[in-house]
Design a protein around this motif. Structure first.
Motif, PDB file in Angstrom:
ATOM      1  N   GLY A  41      34.536 -10.315 -21.130  1.00 24.52           N
ATOM      2  CA  GLY A  41      35.312  -9.104 -21.390  1.00 24.52           C
ATOM      3  C   GLY A  41      35.407  -8.200 -20.175  1.00 24.52           C
ATOM      4  N   ALA A  42      34.296  -8.048 -19.460  1.00 25.69           N
ATOM      5  CA  ALA A  42      34.288  -7.209 -18.261  1.00 25.69           C
ATOM      6  C   ALA A  42      35.169  -7.814 -17.175  1.00 25.69           C
ATOM      7  CB  ALA A  42      32.858  -7.027 -17.756  1.00 25.69           C
ATOM      8  N   VAL A  43      35.102  -9.128 -17.021  1.00 23.92           N
ATOM      9  CA  VAL A  43      35.918  -9.819 -16.021  1.00 23.92           C
ATOM     10  C   VAL A  43      37.403  -9.612 -16.334  1.00 23.92           C
ATOM     11  CG1 VAL A  43      36.580 -12.121 -15.211  1.00 23.92           C
ATOM     12  CG2 VAL A  43      34.163 -11.497 -15.329  1.00 23.92           C
ATOM     13  N   GLN A  44      37.763  -9.768 -17.602  1.00 22.25           N
ATOM     14  CA  GLN A  44      39.163  -9.568 -18.003  1.00 22.25           C
ATOM     15  C   GLN A  44      39.598  -8.119 -17.799  1.00 22.25           C
ATOM     16  OE1 GLN A  44      39.346 -11.159 -22.031  1.00 22.25           O
ATOM     17  NE2 GLN A  44      40.676 -12.788 -21.255  1.00 22.25           N
ATOM     18  N   ALA A  45      38.761  -7.182 -18.201  1.00 21.19           N
ATOM     19  CA  ALA A  45      39.099  -5.764 -18.092  1.00 21.19           C
ATOM     20  C   ALA A  45      39.322  -5.341 -16.637  1.00 21.19           C
ATOM     21  CB  ALA A  45      37.996  -4.906 -18.725  1.00 21.19           C
ATOM     22  N   LEU A  46      38.568  -5.939 -15.730  1.00 16.93           N
ATOM     23  CA  LEU A  46      38.679  -5.572 -14.316  1.00 16.93           C
ATOM     24  C   LEU A  46      39.693  -6.435 -13.567  1.00 16.93           C
ATOM     25  CD1 LEU A  46      34.929  -4.876 -13.502  1.00 16.93           C
ATOM     26  CD2 LEU A  46      36.742  -3.236 -13.952  1.00 16.93           C
ATOM     27  N   GLY A  47      40.224  -7.468 -14.220  1.00 13.51           N
ATOM     28  CA  GLY A  47      41.221  -8.323 -13.573  1.00 13.51           C
ATOM     29  C   GLY A  47      40.649  -9.248 -12.518  1.00 13.51           C
ATOM     30  N   ILE A  48      39.407  -9.654 -12.677  1.00 15.24           N
ATOM     31  CA  ILE A  48      38.771 -10.547 -11.709  1.00 15.24           C
ATOM     32  C   ILE A  48      39.334 -11.956 -11.881  1.00 15.24           C
ATOM     33  CG2 ILE A  48      36.588 -11.593 -10.969  1.00 15.24           C
ATOM     34  CD1 ILE A  48      35.200  -8.996 -11.886  1.00 15.24           C
TER      35      ILE A  48
END
Length: 158
Positions: free
Chosen positions: A94-101
């Protein structure tokens, strides 16, 4: 007979230990999607290992630069991310998706494998050469251009 048996036991123990240690090096854990990351995928490459966190404003600004760098590098180098807070599973994803990594994010910290110190501030970026040696430690927000220049300079210094 006792000496011969001891020799066989030592040989079997040594082989078992060797196989166990070899198995430890087979992967670097899983990525943000839960897929195994084979060590062979990154061995022999230069690595730009970046520690980030959701709460870190400079990390958020730096991520597009790291995405661009990873796209530029080709097969000789890779950007690898590590969440500073140790997020796992759905939280990490979720964090990766939210930050666009877009680059690979390891769920397990590879610091022991590469001899990296624990970052004291974020963002922190480590450059590891194609032999697995730590070559540079950078603190603060980086740019794709700046990291490309550092990689080129370090390759010349080899």
């Amino acid at each position: 007979m006792g000496t011969r048996l001891q020799a066989v036991i030592r040989m079997v123990t040594g082989m078992s230990l060797g196989l166990l240690l070899a198995a430890c090096g087979e992967d670097l854990g899983v990525d943000q999607s839960g897929r195994k990351v084979p060590a062979g995928r990154l061995e022999g490459q230069w690595l730009v290992i970046n520690y980030w966190a959701e709460w870190c404003a400079p990390c958020r600004t730096e991520i597009p630069e790291l995405n661009a760098l990873d796209r530029q590098l080709g097969d000789w180098a890779s950007v690898v991310g590590v969440n500073f807070d140790g997020l796992q599973g759905a939280q990490l994803s979720g964090a990766v998706q939210a930050l666009g990594i877009e680059f690979t994010v390891l769920a397990q910290d590879p610091s022991a494998r590469f001899g990296l110190p624990r970052p004291q501030v974020l963002p922190a970026t480590f450059i590891v050469d194609d032999r697995g040696r730590l070559r540079e430690r950078l603190v603060g927000e980086q740019t794709a251009a700046g990291l490309s220049e550092r990689l080129a300079a370090l390759q010349v210094e080899k």
